[in-house]
Enzyme design. Structure first.
Site, PDB file in Angstrom:
ATOM      1  N   ARG A 150     -50.474 -70.439 -14.011  1.00 40.59           N
ATOM      2  CA  ARG A 150     -50.487 -71.877 -14.289  1.00 40.59           C
ATOM      3  C   ARG A 150     -50.978 -72.576 -13.030  1.00 40.59           C
ATOM      4  O   ARG A 150     -50.295 -72.570 -11.998  1.00 40.59           O
ATOM      5  CB  ARG A 150     -49.095 -72.363 -14.671  1.00 40.59           C
ATOM      6  CG  ARG A 150     -49.028 -73.844 -15.056  1.00 40.59           C
ATOM      7  CD  ARG A 150     -47.605 -74.255 -15.410  1.00 40.59           C
ATOM      8  NE  ARG A 150     -47.521 -75.638 -15.831  1.00 40.59           N
ATOM      9  CZ  ARG A 150     -47.408 -76.685 -14.993  1.00 40.59           C
ATOM     10  NH1 ARG A 150     -47.336 -76.476 -13.674  1.00 40.59           N
ATOM     11  NH2 ARG A 150     -47.335 -77.916 -15.466  1.00 40.59           N
TER      12      ARG A 150
ATOM     13  N   LYS B 169     -47.589 -75.812  -4.612  1.00 40.38           N
ATOM     14  CA  LYS B 169     -46.181 -76.178  -4.452  1.00 40.38           C
ATOM     15  C   LYS B 169     -45.760 -76.237  -2.990  1.00 40.38           C
ATOM     16  O   LYS B 169     -46.450 -75.735  -2.091  1.00 40.38           O
ATOM     17  CB  LYS B 169     -45.295 -75.209  -5.241  1.00 40.38           C
ATOM     18  CG  LYS B 169     -45.381 -75.454  -6.750  1.00 40.38           C
ATOM     19  CD  LYS B 169     -44.463 -74.577  -7.570  1.00 40.38           C
ATOM     20  CE  LYS B 169     -44.530 -74.964  -9.050  1.00 40.38           C
ATOM     21  NZ  LYS B 169     -43.735 -74.083  -9.909  1.00 40.38           N
TER      22      LYS B 169
END
Length: 761
Positions: A738, A703
């Site tokens: 995840r 991210k």
């Protein structure tokens, strides 16, 4: 002259008996033993003694010698569980046998608490009060409204960090606490000899002591206010006076301190917790309201009203024959649909080794909280009928069974008959009962053992009854597998069927490439595949439901058609229709980034499909979320908002064991906030945190906040930064990661588990 006579005739003088010591079996002593102990009784009888003052005759007054004798005889021949009931009994003796018009009785136990000088109760009663009990028991006499009964604790000595001086910040010092609670005893109810939680000084002292020992304050003002707040918000006390003294404060004074009085009106915005049940009956209140500790947020009123139920109960469930998960679910369904109860909450699921008779299969255990209108005996009959309907035939004590249902608690009462004992007599010796009970009733106090479920569990782990060879482990039944939450960190591999995802958009946009990538993720060690058909990156465009369905459903079906049946599939969507269709196609897990906020039907679909779900925190939607990252405190605010979503899902029928939480890294969070979350994860789901016990999923993979930290604009080159974030997440108690790079992050998880999960196993 007439006014003077009126005054003299109506005045109430006082006849005093001070510090009368008797021996009585009353509750438990400071070591929680039921044995005879000293009790100090003070009595003030109010009566006009003017006539005795004129005649100098005992017949015109009440003889304090007679009072002392009658009360001593009564107290030493009686046995009570509570000082309240003893005080009420003494008041009744004074009024009925000694003909006192009005009496104030104080009952004090010097051996009540380990670290306090004494604890007790003071009540005032009149002849009119007891006359009403016989004639109109449900109506309070006018005189009773003016009584201000009290419960008190004297000179509780604790060690605390308190003060502004540098040396006071380094070393704990003794503080002396005195507090007075102002209950609303209903005249006549004390004869039931039972103390509810807001009146239980033992529970209140334990709660306050734990806070004091772990806290740090600079001023006694803040310290005393915090104690009042805890008593009111956590122990449900309505009004309390707190006096805090520091013996070491002044050289030439015995002590210095503060005394304050606070009511529940001083803390109107304190919140409620998922796991702590109220002790009163359900009549007239909303069961969605339960207390979240340490969060100063607005009380959340949930939509379901259970006021038509009169009682609540905690039920233990166990199974070790047949399909264990289906058995537990069937029993819960029968409780609601066939026997008129309402499931309010369920625990997590636990696999346990057999107890008492070991030559049988492992058990699956759970607990649930229900609302009911049935009496204890009627409820027992219903539970036995469910056991019979599900095929239980009792051939031996503690033997194999498809289902076993036990009443653990019923309201907060004690009850005994030839067929039923409440609370269940073996609660304190059974880990497979205590663990699930602590999920939904950690702060519930056992009405006979005077300890909360959490305290009983802690005590059990230190007792000779504890056998480390027996196991009780929290599990998640998912698809064709069973996850042991303490065994390792589970890896969720990301599979985006989108043209515009931030890291892999367009790479697996057709069914064939998506299936191949799923096979690759599985071969690299993924425990579950998370399939998404709509990008949720910041500022991502919305897509029609039909498009999202067209992307994900064929891929799920194709994966299953390829014979990949041993690995669960997660559907990454916030749309209820997509989630339901995906489960029908072969998915086994719902991963909702909005935690159910973006589709009003999502909770119903989660409950209907009865599959594991992940409720993530976010604000707004992908288009708006980057502008919604203003927090007073990022963890506290996440807890508040995510709490409501978890509670609403439970109210909709989602089982607690199916719920995983996600703090939502990157969703309505800025650069610094994402790192704060990783740094403070234990505050979210650690011991005594708002979501204690809930599995946690974290998704930091590739991210932007990682890219900014390492100055790397290319998402595919953020793998090393992701590794650091994943290791930090595991250190904070994360259960599922995840990730996009399964092979690399699996290695990170294996090493991190050896470091950080060693204490859990």
């Amino acid at each position: 002259m007439r006014l003077s006579k009126l005054f003299v005739g109506s005045q109430m003088d006082k006849i005093i008996v001070k510090d009368l010591v008797v021996q009585n079996i009353i509750g438990v002593d400071s070591w929680e033993r039921v044995k005879r102990q000293p009790v100090i009784i003070n009595m003030i009888i109010q009566k006009n003694i003017s006539e005795a003052g004129k005649t100098d005759k005992l017949t015109d007054t009440i003889n304090y010698g007679t009072v002392s004798k009658v009360v001593t005889e009564f107290a030493e021949k009686s046995s009570y569980k509570s000082v309240e009931a003893l005080a009420d009994g003494i008041a009744k003796v004074c009024i009925n046998k000694c003909f006192a018009p009005k009496v104030t009785v104080s009952v004090e136990k010097p051996r009540a608490l380990l670290h306090a000088d004494s604890a007790g109760v003071e009540i005032t009663r009149t002849q009119e009060d007891y006359a009403h009990i016989e004639s109109t028991p449900d109506v309070l006499p006018v005189s009773a409204e003016s009584h201000e009964d009290i419960i008190f604790v004297k000179d509780l000595k604790l060690n605390a960090i308190i003060g502004v001086n540098p040396w006071e910040r380094e070393e704990k010092q003794i503080v002396i606490l005195n507090f007075t609670i102002y209950p609303k005893f209903r005249v006549g109810t004390l004869q039931k000899d039972h103390v509810i939680n807001p009146h239980n000084y033992r529970t209140i002292v334990r709660t306050i002591s734990k806070h004091v020992e772990e806290s740090s304050y600079k001023t006694v003002e803040a310290f005393s206010t915090a104690i009042a707040r805890i008593a009111i918000t956590q122990c449900n006390v309505k009004k309390i006076t707190v006096r805090v003294e520091k013996p070491s404060a002044l050289i030439f004074a015995k002590s210095a301190g503060i005394e304050i009085t606070r009511t529940d009106g001083h803390f109107p915005d304190e919140t409620l917790t998922i796991s702590q049940p109220r002790l009163n009956s359900l009549k007239g209140r909303n069961l969605g309201d339960e207390t979240i500790k340490n969060l100063n947020t607005k009380t959340m009123k949930l939509k379901n009203d259970y006021s038509h139920f009169s009682h609540f109960a905690f039920i233990g469930l166990g199974s070790n024959l047949g399909n264990l998960v289906e058995n537990i679910n069937e029993a819960l369904e029968l409780l609601e649909k066939s026997f008129g109860c309402k499931i309010l909450d369920t625990s997590f699921l636990y696999e346990s080794s057999p107890m008492y008779y070991s030559d049988q299969s492992n058990f699956l255990n759970a607990a649930c909280k229900i609302a009911t209108n049935s009496s204890p005996e009627e409820l027992l009959i219903k539970l036995k009928n469910i056991e019979s309907d599900m095929g239980r035939v009792k051939t031996m004590e503690y033997g194999p069974r498809p289902i076993d249902l036990d009443i653990l608690f019923y309201d907060d009462i004690e009850y005994s008959s030839d067929t039923l004992t409440i609370p269940h007599p073996k609660i304190s010796e059974r880990e497979f009962v205590l663990r699930p009970l602590c999920d939904i009733a950690k702060g519930f106090e056992h009405p006979k053992l005077y300890r909360t479920c959490g305290q009983l569990f802690s005590q059990y782990l230190k007792s000779p009854n504890y056998n480390s060879e027996n196991f009780v482990k929290k599990i998640l039944p998912i698809h064709n597998s069973k996850w042991d939450w303490n065994s390792k960190t589970f890896i969720m591999g990301v599979l985006n069927i989108t043209p515009d995802s931030f890291s892999d958009g367009g790479l697996y946009y057709n069914t064939e490439s998506a299936v191949e990538h799923a096979k690759k993720l599985i071969s690299e060690g993924a425990d579950i595949i998370d399939i998404g058909g709509m990008s949720t990156r910041p500022n991502a465009d919305d897509v029609p439901i039909e498009v999202e369905l067209a992307r994900v459903i064929p891929v799920i079906k194709a994966i299953r058609a390829k014979g990949i049946t041993n690995v669960p599939i997660s559907i990454d969507t916030f749309r209820a229709v997509v989630a339901e269709k995906a489960i029908e196609a072969g998915a086994n897990f719902i991963n909702d980034i909005s935690g159910g906020q973006l589709d009003s039907n999502m909770y119903q679909v989660m409950a209907k499909t009865n599959v594991p779900v992940c409720l993530q925190h976010m604000r707004g939607n992908p288009k708006t979320m980057t502008k919604l990252n203003q927090y007073d405190d990022v963890i506290t605010d996440i807890c508040e908002e995510l709490f409501e979503r978890v509670q609403r899902s439970i109210e909709a029928g989602v089982r607690r064991w199916n719920i995983t939480i996600d703090p939502g890294i990157g969703f309505a969070k800025n650069f610094d906030q994402n790192f704060q979350i990783l740094n403070r994860l234990q505050e979210l789901n650690g011991n005594d945190s708002p979501f204690e016990g809930f599995p946690c999923l974290v998704g930091p993979s590739l991210k932007a906040f990682i890219g900014k930290a390492i100055n790397q604009p290319d998402a595919q080159k953020r793998v090393w930064g992701t590794a650091a974030a994943c290791s930090a997440a595991i250190a904070g108690g994360t259960d599922i990661l995840r990730v996009h790079n399964v092979k690399e992050m699996l290695d990170v998880a294996k090493v991190s588990d050896k470091i950080y999960r060693i204490s859990k196993n």
